[in-house]
Design a protein around this motif. Structure first.
Motif, PDB file in Angstrom:
ATOM      1  N   HIS A  19      25.960  38.812  68.994  1.00  0.00           N
ATOM      2  CA  HIS A  19      25.737  37.730  68.046  1.00  0.00           C
ATOM      3  C   HIS A  19      26.929  36.777  68.067  1.00  0.00           C
ATOM      4  O   HIS A  19      28.055  37.187  68.331  1.00  0.00           O
ATOM      5  N   TYR A  20      26.637  35.507  67.754  1.00  0.00           N
ATOM      6  CA  TYR A  20      27.645  34.450  67.790  1.00  0.00           C
ATOM      7  C   TYR A  20      27.593  33.660  66.493  1.00  0.00           C
ATOM      8  O   TYR A  20      26.557  33.587  65.842  1.00  0.00           O
ATOM      9  N   ALA A  21      28.722  33.077  66.158  1.00  0.00           N
ATOM     10  CA  ALA A  21      28.805  32.197  64.999  1.00  0.00           C
ATOM     11  C   ALA A  21      29.531  30.928  65.420  1.00  0.00           C
ATOM     12  O   ALA A  21      30.440  30.975  66.253  1.00  0.00           O
ATOM     13  N   VAL A  22      29.112  29.811  64.844  1.00  0.00           N
ATOM     14  CA  VAL A  22      29.786  28.533  65.088  1.00  0.00           C
ATOM     15  C   VAL A  22      30.315  28.048  63.745  1.00  0.00           C
ATOM     16  O   VAL A  22      29.546  27.595  62.888  1.00  0.00           O
ATOM     17  N   VAL A  23      31.624  28.180  63.557  1.00  0.00           N
ATOM     18  CA  VAL A  23      32.270  27.706  62.339  1.00  0.00           C
ATOM     19  C   VAL A  23      32.573  26.222  62.525  1.00  0.00           C
ATOM     20  O   VAL A  23      33.207  25.837  63.503  1.00  0.00           O
ATOM     21  N   GLY A  24      32.089  25.428  61.599  1.00  0.00           N
ATOM     22  CA  GLY A  24      32.218  23.978  61.731  1.00  0.00           C
ATOM     23  C   GLY A  24      30.952  23.361  62.293  1.00  0.00           C
ATOM     24  O   GLY A  24      30.949  22.215  62.729  1.00  0.00           O
ATOM     25  N   ALA A  25      29.866  24.134  62.274  1.00  0.00           N
ATOM     26  CA  ALA A  25      28.575  23.610  62.729  1.00  0.00           C
ATOM     27  C   ALA A  25      28.213  22.403  61.872  1.00  0.00           C
ATOM     28  O   ALA A  25      28.576  22.327  60.698  1.00  0.00           O
ATOM     29  N   ILE A  70      29.111  38.492  58.182  1.00  0.00           N
ATOM     30  CA  ILE A  70      29.433  39.875  58.543  1.00  0.00           C
ATOM     31  C   ILE A  70      28.756  40.881  57.635  1.00  0.00           C
ATOM     32  O   ILE A  70      28.543  42.020  58.026  1.00  0.00           O
ATOM     33  N   SER A  71      28.344  40.479  56.454  1.00  0.00           N
ATOM     34  CA  SER A  71      27.684  41.427  55.563  1.00  0.00           C
ATOM     35  C   SER A  71      26.432  42.026  56.197  1.00  0.00           C
ATOM     36  O   SER A  71      26.005  43.109  55.828  1.00  0.00           O
ATOM     37  N   ASN A  72      25.869  41.330  57.200  1.00  0.00           N
ATOM     38  CA  ASN A  72      24.650  41.813  57.843  1.00  0.00           C
ATOM     39  C   ASN A  72      24.849  42.236  59.300  1.00  0.00           C
ATOM     40  O   ASN A  72      23.896  42.621  59.959  1.00  0.00           O
ATOM     41  N   LEU A  73      26.056  42.134  59.836  1.00  0.00           N
ATOM     42  CA  LEU A  73      26.297  42.397  61.254  1.00  0.00           C
ATOM     43  C   LEU A  73      27.507  43.307  61.456  1.00  0.00           C
ATOM     44  O   LEU A  73      28.364  43.416  60.590  1.00  0.00           O
ATOM     45  N   ASN A  74      27.579  43.908  62.633  1.00  0.00           N
ATOM     46  CA  ASN A  74      28.741  44.690  63.033  1.00  0.00           C
ATOM     47  C   ASN A  74      29.842  43.729  63.464  1.00  0.00           C
ATOM     48  O   ASN A  74      29.696  43.017  64.450  1.00  0.00           O
TER      49      ASN A  74
END
Length: 140
Positions: A19-25, A70-74
């Motif tokens: 899984h990936y996250a884009v901070v500042g999307a 993160i509450s839903n992911l490893n």
């Protein structure tokens, strides 16, 4: 200074996540936060946009911060792209450290020496200082 081989290994490790996250999307298609998010989408990567001021970006549910994600992911299996000014980036890195997130890619313009020093001290596998997911990602 990182060697090319070290950078290549960090990029490979970064893209091994589930899984990936884009901070500042961003919803603005001219901003890099939107372009990077679209890159993940077009490359079929499971991604979550992070922006405290938006609910949806590119049809994806947005979360306000890494803690909400993160509450839903490893945490160990999440890679984070950051497209924010360095002042904000430092707080993102502090949150990543607190959550145990180790794979962070600061897109060009999101880093400064304070951010790099903090990440090194925190044990974060930081990609910064040049490579960009829009340029280097397609080769992977």
């Amino acid at each position: 200074m990182k060697t090319r081989a070290r950078t290549a290994n960090l990029i490979k490790e970064f893209f091994s996540s589930s899984h990936y996250a884009v901070v500042g999307a961003s919803n603005n298609p001219t901003k890099y936060g939107n372009k990077v998010l679209k890159w993940y989408i077009s490359n079929n990567r499971p991604v979550t946009p992070i922006n405290p001021n938006e609910r949806l970006i590119e049809g994806l549910e947005c979360v306000p911060n890494l803690s909400s994600l993160i509450s839903n992911l490893n945490h160990a299996d999440v890679s984070v792209s950051v497209i924010t000014p360095p002042k904000i980036t430092k707080t993102i890195l502090e949150e990543a450290k607190k959550l145990g997130i180790k794979k962070v890619w600061l897109q060009p313009g999101a880093e400064d020496t304070e951010c790099q020093d903090f990440a090194n001290q925190a044990g974060i596998d930081l990609l910064s200082g040049g490579p960009c997911v829009l340029v280097d990602g397609p080769r992977l």
